[in-house]
Design a protein around this motif. Structure first.
Motif, PDB file in Angstrom:
ATOM      1  N   PRO A  39       0.822  -1.213   0.000  1.00  0.00           N
ATOM      2  CA  PRO A  39       0.000   0.000   0.000  1.00  0.00           C
ATOM      3  C   PRO A  39       0.854   1.259   0.000  1.00  0.00           C
ATOM      4  N   ILE A  40       0.393   2.264  -0.687  1.00  0.00           N
ATOM      5  CA  ILE A  40       1.119   3.527  -0.826  1.00  0.00           C
ATOM      6  C   ILE A  40       0.534   4.533   0.154  1.00  0.00           C
ATOM      7  N   ARG A  41       1.323   4.894   1.155  1.00  0.00           N
ATOM      8  CA  ARG A  41       0.873   5.851   2.161  1.00  0.00           C
ATOM      9  C   ARG A  41       0.976   7.268   1.601  1.00  0.00           C
ATOM     10  N   ASP A  42       0.126   8.169   2.104  1.00  0.00           N
ATOM     11  CA  ASP A  42       0.142   9.576   1.680  1.00  0.00           C
ATOM     12  C   ASP A  42       0.160   9.676   0.153  1.00  0.00           C
ATOM     13  N   SER A  43      -0.734   8.943  -0.480  1.00  0.00           N
ATOM     14  CA  SER A  43      -0.706   8.815  -1.935  1.00  0.00           C
ATOM     15  C   SER A  43      -1.230  10.054  -2.640  1.00  0.00           C
ATOM     16  N   VAL A  44      -0.796  10.188  -3.870  1.00  0.00           N
ATOM     17  CA  VAL A  44      -1.312  11.202  -4.794  1.00  0.00           C
ATOM     18  C   VAL A  44      -1.659  10.504  -6.107  1.00  0.00           C
ATOM     19  N   ILE A  45      -2.864  10.717  -6.579  1.00  0.00           N
ATOM     20  CA  ILE A  45      -3.305  10.185  -7.863  1.00  0.00           C
ATOM     21  C   ILE A  45      -3.760  11.351  -8.721  1.00  0.00           C
ATOM     22  N   LEU A  46      -3.157  11.506  -9.890  1.00  0.00           N
ATOM     23  CA  LEU A  46      -3.539  12.581 -10.804  1.00  0.00           C
ATOM     24  C   LEU A  46      -4.396  12.003 -11.920  1.00  0.00           C
ATOM     25  N   ILE A  47      -5.499  12.677 -12.193  1.00  0.00           N
ATOM     26  CA  ILE A  47      -6.461  12.248 -13.211  1.00  0.00           C
ATOM     27  C   ILE A  47      -6.649  13.385 -14.198  1.00  0.00           C
ATOM     28  N   GLU A  48      -6.561  13.042 -15.476  1.00  0.00           N
ATOM     29  CA  GLU A  48      -6.846  14.027 -16.518  1.00  0.00           C
ATOM     30  C   GLU A  48      -7.855  13.407 -17.477  1.00  0.00           C
ATOM     31  N   GLY A  49      -8.999  14.046 -17.612  1.00  0.00           N
ATOM     32  CA  GLY A  49     -10.065  13.464 -18.414  1.00  0.00           C
ATOM     33  C   GLY A  49     -10.550  12.181 -17.771  1.00  0.00           C
ATOM     34  N   GLU A  50     -10.555  11.083 -18.532  1.00  0.00           N
ATOM     35  CA  GLU A  50     -11.054   9.811 -18.025  1.00  0.00           C
ATOM     36  C   GLU A  50      -9.973   8.934 -17.410  1.00  0.00           C
ATOM     37  N   ARG A  51      -8.704   9.327 -17.544  1.00  0.00           N
ATOM     38  CA  ARG A  51      -7.616   8.398 -17.216  1.00  0.00           C
ATOM     39  C   ARG A  51      -6.680   8.920 -16.135  1.00  0.00           C
ATOM     40  N   ILE A  52      -5.997   7.961 -15.520  1.00  0.00           N
ATOM     41  CA  ILE A  52      -4.986   8.257 -14.521  1.00  0.00           C
ATOM     42  C   ILE A  52      -3.695   8.627 -15.245  1.00  0.00           C
ATOM     43  N   THR A  53      -3.122   9.752 -14.880  1.00  0.00           N
ATOM     44  CA  THR A  53      -1.888  10.185 -15.533  1.00  0.00           C
ATOM     45  C   THR A  53      -0.645   9.949 -14.690  1.00  0.00           C
ATOM     46  N   ALA A  54      -0.803   9.877 -13.375  1.00  0.00           N
ATOM     47  CA  ALA A  54       0.366   9.657 -12.518  1.00  0.00           C
ATOM     48  C   ALA A  54      -0.083   9.183 -11.150  1.00  0.00           C
ATOM     49  N   VAL A  55       0.776   8.371 -10.517  1.00  0.00           N
ATOM     50  CA  VAL A  55       0.533   7.892  -9.157  1.00  0.00           C
ATOM     51  C   VAL A  55       1.830   8.053  -8.380  1.00  0.00           C
ATOM     52  N   GLY A  56       1.733   8.636  -7.204  1.00  0.00           N
ATOM     53  CA  GLY A  56       2.911   8.808  -6.364  1.00  0.00           C
ATOM     54  C   GLY A  56       2.515   9.145  -4.948  1.00  0.00           C
ATOM     55  N   THR A  57       3.368   9.922  -4.273  1.00  0.00           N
ATOM     56  CA  THR A  57       3.090  10.337  -2.901  1.00  0.00           C
ATOM     57  C   THR A  57       3.213  11.853  -2.805  1.00  0.00           C
ATOM     58  N   VAL A  58       2.813  12.386  -1.656  1.00  0.00           N
ATOM     59  CA  VAL A  58       2.906  13.840  -1.477  1.00  0.00           C
ATOM     60  C   VAL A  58       4.356  14.308  -1.514  1.00  0.00           C
ATOM     61  N   ASP A  59       5.292  13.405  -1.259  1.00  0.00           N
ATOM     62  CA  ASP A  59       6.707  13.782  -1.282  1.00  0.00           C
ATOM     63  C   ASP A  59       7.335  13.654  -2.660  1.00  0.00           C
TER      64      ASP A  59
END
Length: 444
Positions: A39-59
């Motif tokens: 599991p990814i703690r403090d996650s960030v998921i970026l969405i543009e339009g219908e799709r996920i563009t990036a997955v990472g963390t706040v850091d």
């Protein structure tokens, strides 16, 4: 929560403008992404339009200025759930004969859209509808895909294929009279645009008819799912090359016969054939001894969503005496055998999928899926992460759409849910899904 994380999140929130930007960011939660990574703690998921563009963390992953930020602090973030065995044309009514006589004219415009809406709001963003009138099934699926009505991405079978339809069910059950007729019926379904072929009572068909169904379906690139209530249904399905079996069957028999287990092991040992999938739809049976005595959920209102008052009243009346529902007549004898059969299937190498038979008596689309997960984890000793993958990643693989669905990774459709708390520790938290995003759009 570390002070640095709060600082980052507050900074992001300041950047949100009155007009939603082109990017949506889910920020702060623990992401269980549907893959085998931790599991990814403090996650960030970026969405543009219908799709996920990036997955990472706040850091590690900055949020673009102007993005719309949705806080998932204190939440578990997951891929949207799939339910691999639903029936949109039914909504928990106890009397099938009455339902089939009364409501077909209301399936397409009222009942099936209500079922789809309830599934979606329960966090189910993908579903396999196994048995319904052909034109209605296609129309509802296409309306959802076109954004005209809300619901999960649907994969539909249209009518069951069987030897002979039960009286009064010809609208959604098609009989076959020969191997040639079996192929012709499958061709008709394929040409209409179904996504999967559904077999039932294949032990009443000749082996040549069953083989004709499977071969014709595979010729059109369609998987075949088949009932597995009786031993010969399984044997004939395995011989013919069925892709997925449905239900935990064999009535009150204490376990699957050894010859069937041997056939399953031989099939699952064939790596070139890919996984053999099985949807046990076990929670309705497993929970029945409890729900028949503790049926407060019938008084809830989640299952009313989208349904007019007269249909709600009819369903409620049919459930006034749960202990008398004939559908569950043999469940007390079946119940003690369920755990052993489930274990046998897993030990034989079958790849289990989460599906519920949602819509059968007392099983509402608004709650069946989380109950299935709860039984797997808390009664059948399936690790929570495996149960979640059986409701996210593996269904997408089974339907050959894992390029676009099933996990929260870059490039896939943004089908994402979030629930307050730690769902890996308490899987039943999924009964109250707080955020549902489908194809990048927040729908709850």
């Amino acid at each position: 929560m570390r002070r640095a994380v709060w600082s980052v999140l507050l900074g992001m929130l300041v950047t949100v403008t009155a007009q939603a930007g082109p990017v949506t960011a889910l920020v702060g939660g623990t992401l269980v992404d549907g893959t085998l990574r931790e599991p990814i703690r403090d996650s960030v998921i970026l969405i543009e339009g219908e799709r996920i563009t990036a997955v990472g963390t706040v850091d590690t992953l900055p949020v673009p200025a102007g993005a719309t930020v949705i806080s998932t602090e204190g939440m578990t973030v997951l891929p949207g759930l799939w339910d691999m065995h639903v029936h949109l044309m039914i909504n928990g009514h106890a009397d099938y004969d009455h339902w089939d006589r009364t409501y077909p004219a209301r399936f397409r415009d009222t009942i099936m859209p209500a079922s789809a809406l309830q599934l979606l709001h329960a966090g189910v963003t993908g579903a396999r509808d196994l048995g319904g009138p052909l034109e209605d099934s296609i129309a509802v699926r296409d309306a959802i895909n076109a954004g005209k009505i809300p619901g999960p991405t649907l994969f539909v079978s249209g009518p069951f294929i069987q030897k002979k339809p039960y009286p009064g069910t010809e609208l959604f059950r098609w009989g076959v009279s020969s191997p040639g007729d079996a192929r012709a019926k499958v061709r008709r379904l394929a040409q209409a645009g179904v996504d999967v072929i559904k077999l039932i009572d294949q032990d009443q068909m000749s082996e040549a008819e069953v083989q004709g169904v499977v071969d014709e379906a595979h010729k059109h690139g369609l998987p075949v799912v088949a009932h597995s209530h009786r031993p010969e249904e399984i044997r004939r399905g395995l011989k013919a090359g069925v892709d997925c079996f449905e239900h935990t069957g064999l009535a009150a028999s204490p376990e699957y016969p050894q010859d069937i287990i041997a056939m399953l092991r031989e099939r699952t040992a064939n790596m070139a054939a890919g996984p053999l999938f099985w949807t046990p739809t076990i929670e309705g049976l497993y929970n029945f001894p409890y729900t028949v005595k503790n049926h407060e959920h019938i008084d809830g209102e989640d299952w009313h969503e989208g349904l007019p008052d007269d249909i709600v009243a009819d369903i409620r009346q049919s459930l006034s005496h749960p202990e008398r529902i004939s559908y569950f007549q043999q469940t007390p004898q079946r119940w003690p055998t369920l755990k052993r059969k489930f274990q046998q299937l897993r030990e034989a190498g079958v790849l289990m999928l989460v599906g519920t038979d949602s819509g059968i008596p007392m099983k509402f689309h608004s709650g069946s899926t989380w109950n299935e997960l709860d039984v797997w984890v808390n009664q059948l000793d399936v690790p929570a992460i495996d149960a979640i993958r059986a409701a996210t990643y593996w269904p997408a693989v089974a339907m050959k759409v894992d390029k676009d669905y099933g996990s929260v990774v870059e490039g896939k459709y943004a089908d994402i849910i979030a629930v307050k708390g730690d769902a890996l520790k308490q899987i039943a938290l999924l009964q109250r899904v707080d955020i549902v995003i489908k194809h990048g759009r927040r729908v709850k």
